[in-house]
Design a protein around this motif. Structure first.
Motif, PDB file in Angstrom:
ATOM      1  N   ASP A 104       0.816  -1.222   0.000  1.00 19.27           N
ATOM      2  CA  ASP A 104       0.000   0.000   0.000  1.00 19.27           C
ATOM      3  C   ASP A 104       0.845   1.265   0.000  1.00 19.27           C
ATOM      4  O   ASP A 104       0.393   2.312  -0.466  1.00 19.27           O
ATOM      5  CB  ASP A 104      -0.933   0.018   1.220  1.00 19.27           C
ATOM      6  CG  ASP A 104      -2.050  -1.006   1.127  1.00 19.27           C
ATOM      7  OD1 ASP A 104      -2.366  -1.434   0.008  1.00 19.27           O
ATOM      8  OD2 ASP A 104      -2.593  -1.387   2.182  1.00 19.27           O
ATOM      9  N   ARG A 105       2.041   1.187   0.515  1.00 23.73           N
ATOM     10  CA  ARG A 105       2.876   2.380   0.626  1.00 23.73           C
ATOM     11  C   ARG A 105       3.443   2.818  -0.727  1.00 23.73           C
ATOM     12  O   ARG A 105       4.014   3.908  -0.831  1.00 23.73           O
ATOM     13  CB  ARG A 105       4.019   2.138   1.612  1.00 23.73           C
ATOM     14  CG  ARG A 105       3.574   1.712   3.001  1.00 23.73           C
ATOM     15  CD  ARG A 105       2.784   2.794   3.723  1.00 23.73           C
ATOM     16  NE  ARG A 105       3.626   3.847   4.236  1.00 23.73           N
ATOM     17  CZ  ARG A 105       4.099   3.907   5.475  1.00 23.73           C
ATOM     18  NH1 ARG A 105       3.803   2.962   6.343  1.00 23.73           N
ATOM     19  NH2 ARG A 105       4.844   4.930   5.865  1.00 23.73           N
TER      20      ARG A 105
ATOM     21  N   THR B 110      -0.424 -11.027   6.553  1.00 22.75           N
ATOM     22  CA  THR B 110      -1.146  -9.779   6.293  1.00 22.75           C
ATOM     23  C   THR B 110      -1.012  -8.783   7.445  1.00 22.75           C
ATOM     24  O   THR B 110      -1.227  -7.583   7.255  1.00 22.75           O
ATOM     25  CB  THR B 110      -2.628 -10.058   6.002  1.00 22.75           C
ATOM     26  OG1 THR B 110      -3.193 -10.848   7.065  1.00 22.75           O
ATOM     27  CG2 THR B 110      -2.776 -10.823   4.697  1.00 22.75           C
ATOM     28  N   GLY B 111      -0.618  -9.262   8.620  1.00 22.91           N
ATOM     29  CA  GLY B 111      -0.404  -8.365   9.747  1.00 22.91           C
ATOM     30  C   GLY B 111       0.594  -7.248   9.473  1.00 22.91           C
ATOM     31  O   GLY B 111       0.360  -6.092   9.848  1.00 22.91           O
ATOM     32  N   PRO B 112       1.741  -7.534   8.824  1.00 26.40           N
ATOM     33  CA  PRO B 112       2.669  -6.445   8.520  1.00 26.40           C
ATOM     34  C   PRO B 112       2.050  -5.360   7.653  1.00 26.40           C
ATOM     35  O   PRO B 112       2.288  -4.168   7.873  1.00 26.40           O
ATOM     36  CB  PRO B 112       3.813  -7.165   7.784  1.00 26.40           C
ATOM     37  CG  PRO B 112       3.759  -8.568   8.275  1.00 26.40           C
ATOM     38  CD  PRO B 112       2.311  -8.859   8.491  1.00 26.40           C
ATOM     39  N   HIS B 113       1.247  -5.762   6.671  1.00 27.73           N
ATOM     40  CA  HIS B 113       0.562  -4.775   5.837  1.00 27.73           C
ATOM     41  C   HIS B 113      -0.399  -3.935   6.675  1.00 27.73           C
ATOM     42  O   HIS B 113      -0.492  -2.720   6.512  1.00 27.73           O
ATOM     43  CB  HIS B 113      -0.219  -5.470   4.724  1.00 27.73           C
ATOM     44  CG  HIS B 113       0.635  -6.038   3.644  1.00 27.73           C
ATOM     45  ND1 HIS B 113       1.465  -5.272   2.860  1.00 27.73           N
ATOM     46  CD2 HIS B 113       0.781  -7.321   3.206  1.00 27.73           C
ATOM     47  CE1 HIS B 113       2.078  -6.039   1.979  1.00 27.73           C
ATOM     48  NE2 HIS B 113       1.691  -7.292   2.182  1.00 27.73           N
ATOM     49  N   ALA B 114      -1.135  -4.608   7.580  1.00 26.23           N
ATOM     50  CA  ALA B 114      -2.096  -3.887   8.414  1.00 26.23           C
ATOM     51  C   ALA B 114      -1.393  -2.823   9.252  1.00 26.23           C
ATOM     52  O   ALA B 114      -1.834  -1.664   9.318  1.00 26.23           O
ATOM     53  CB  ALA B 114      -2.843  -4.875   9.319  1.00 26.23           C
ATOM     54  N   LEU B 115      -0.289  -3.192   9.888  1.00 22.77           N
ATOM     55  CA  LEU B 115       0.446  -2.234  10.702  1.00 22.77           C
ATOM     56  C   LEU B 115       0.972  -1.080   9.866  1.00 22.77           C
ATOM     57  O   LEU B 115       0.820   0.089  10.228  1.00 22.77           O
ATOM     58  CB  LEU B 115       1.596  -2.941  11.409  1.00 22.77           C
ATOM     59  CG  LEU B 115       1.197  -3.892  12.547  1.00 22.77           C
ATOM     60  CD1 LEU B 115       2.353  -4.802  12.915  1.00 22.77           C
ATOM     61  CD2 LEU B 115       0.745  -3.100  13.768  1.00 22.77           C
ATOM     62  N   SER B 116       1.587  -1.391   8.739  1.00 23.51           N
ATOM     63  CA  SER B 116       2.154  -0.353   7.883  1.00 23.51           C
ATOM     64  C   SER B 116       1.085   0.603   7.382  1.00 23.51           C
ATOM     65  O   SER B 116       1.256   1.824   7.410  1.00 23.51           O
ATOM     66  CB  SER B 116       2.886  -0.999   6.704  1.00 23.51           C
ATOM     67  OG  SER B 116       3.303  -0.015   5.778  1.00 23.51           O
ATOM     68  N   THR B 117      -0.037   0.057   6.920  1.00 32.25           N
ATOM     69  CA  THR B 117      -1.095   0.892   6.345  1.00 32.25           C
ATOM     70  C   THR B 117      -1.750   1.764   7.403  1.00 32.25           C
ATOM     71  O   THR B 117      -1.977   2.965   7.183  1.00 32.25           O
ATOM     72  CB  THR B 117      -2.137  -0.005   5.652  1.00 32.25           C
ATOM     73  OG1 THR B 117      -1.497  -0.705   4.578  1.00 32.25           O
ATOM     74  CG2 THR B 117      -3.299   0.811   5.115  1.00 32.25           C
ATOM     75  N   LEU B 118      -2.056   1.194   8.556  1.00 36.95           N
ATOM     76  CA  LEU B 118      -2.698   1.984   9.611  1.00 36.95           C
ATOM     77  C   LEU B 118      -1.743   3.026  10.192  1.00 36.95           C
ATOM     78  O   LEU B 118      -2.165   4.117  10.572  1.00 36.95           O
ATOM     79  CB  LEU B 118      -3.242   1.055  10.696  1.00 36.95           C
ATOM     80  CG  LEU B 118      -4.446   0.208  10.245  1.00 36.95           C
ATOM     81  CD1 LEU B 118      -4.758  -0.885  11.265  1.00 36.95           C
ATOM     82  CD2 LEU B 118      -5.677   1.082  10.008  1.00 36.95           C
ATOM     83  N   MET B 119      -0.448   2.724  10.224  1.00 36.13           N
ATOM     84  CA  MET B 119       0.520   3.727  10.685  1.00 36.13           C
ATOM     85  C   MET B 119       0.670   4.850   9.666  1.00 36.13           C
ATOM     86  O   MET B 119       0.859   6.012  10.037  1.00 36.13           O
ATOM     87  CB  MET B 119       1.870   3.070  10.977  1.00 36.13           C
ATOM     88  CG  MET B 119       1.897   2.315  12.292  1.00 36.13           C
ATOM     89  SD  MET B 119       3.572   1.892  12.855  1.00 36.13           S
ATOM     90  CE  MET B 119       3.864   0.400  11.936  1.00 36.13           C
ATOM     91  N   ALA B 120       0.581   4.522   8.381  1.00 35.73           N
ATOM     92  CA  ALA B 120       0.650   5.573   7.363  1.00 35.73           C
ATOM     93  C   ALA B 120      -0.526   6.529   7.483  1.00 35.73           C
ATOM     94  O   ALA B 120      -0.402   7.724   7.229  1.00 35.73           O
ATOM     95  CB  ALA B 120       0.675   4.949   5.969  1.00 35.73           C
TER      96      ALA B 120
END
Length: 288
Positions: free
Chosen positions: A118-119, A170-180
């Motif tokens: 997503d980034r 998918t957890g890493p994506h969730a963290l990255s996206t919500l932090m963005a």
């Protein structure tokens, strides 16, 4: 910049390989894989050369793109960094805090980018910029339900995904996206459901909270990907991901080259990836 590609699975053939060969600044020198036949096949498709010997590939390149299971990636990327090679990493960068920190230490003198999808998508980046301009958000939720058990799922044969479950895939994506969208996460709470179902509550540095509900074995009729913020402006949902994955990978490769040339760390470099591993490890300890 001369790149090597490590990995021959679906992600390598769908995103990494096609993405790298579209970048004018990239020369794809070679492909290495744990299965020589697959490496030769993918290299032929990409107009590159298959390597049976990883150190030999390292000697020929300036940077390495990784598309292998995280434990394998951590060891091979640490070796590449010690050899002075720039790193285009997949997520998670490792499955333990110790391995992630060892990679961070090895990569202090090279550029690194972690491919949190997503980034690097233009539609997602435009949405992140808009929600930051808007402000006033009180929280967010993410729901990501996939169905690895479906015969047509290209990642269904991935043993590490089945063993580690949604938290680590998918957890890493969730963290990255919500932090963005909402800023750095300072604490995570995790609760397990049936199978690999996991519910995460994230506390962000600003004081707001967000949630993520993840599973890789949902009923096919329930497959979904939804990220929505709520606050003073009402609701705002991230646009659905476009189908092509090579385009965001190409963006990540260009930005790795830019980071290497400028000497300025990328926003989602190996240190960010290691922080994600720390949070995942905290969540896993709670689930255990």
């Amino acid at each position: 910049m001369r790149f090597g590609l490590v990995g021959t699975g679906p992600w390598a053939s769908m995103a990494h390989g096609p993405g790298l060969v579209t970048v004018e600044e990239v020369e794809l020198v070679g492909v290495w894989g744990r299965h020589a036949e697959r490496a030769h096949r993918l290299a032929q498709q990409l107009g590159s050369t298959a390597y049976d010997d990883y150190p030999a590939l390292l000697r020929r390149v300036d940077a390495v793109a990784f598309s292998v299971p995280p434990d394998i990636q951590a060891a091979m990327a640490t070796e590449a960094a010690k050899a002075g090679k720039h790193l285009l990493l997949d997520k998670p960068v490792a499955t333990s805090v110790g391995a992630a920190q060892a990679l961070v230490d090895a990569a202090r003198d090279v550029a690194s980018v972690v491919f949190f999808t997503d980034r690097f998508m233009s539609s997602s980046r435009a949405w992140f910029a808009e929600v930051r301009r808007t402000g006033g958000w009180r929280g967010a939720w993410m729901r990501w339900f996939s169905a690895l058990q479906q015969p047509d799922n290209p990642f269904g044969a991935s043993l590490w995904r089945r063993e580690r479950g949604a938290l680590w895939d998918t957890g890493p994506h969730a963290l990255s996206t919500l932090m963005a969208a909402l800023g750095p996460v300072t604490a995570v709470a995790a609760t397990a459901g049936e199978g690999d179902l996991v519910n995460l509550v994230l506390r962000h540095e600003s004081g707001v909270t967000s949630t993520a509900t993840l599973t890789q074995f949902a009923p096919p009729a329930a497959e979904t990907y939804d990220v929505t913020l709520w606050g003073s402006a009402g609701f705002s949902s991230m646009p659905q991901r476009p189908g092509r994955l090579d385009e965001p990978l190409a963006v990540a490769a260009r930005e790795l080259i830019a980071a290497a040339e400028s000497g300025k760390p990328h926003l989602v470099d190996v240190r960010f990836g290691a922080r994600v591993v720390e949070l995942l490890t905290q969540a896993q300890e709670q689930l255990d």
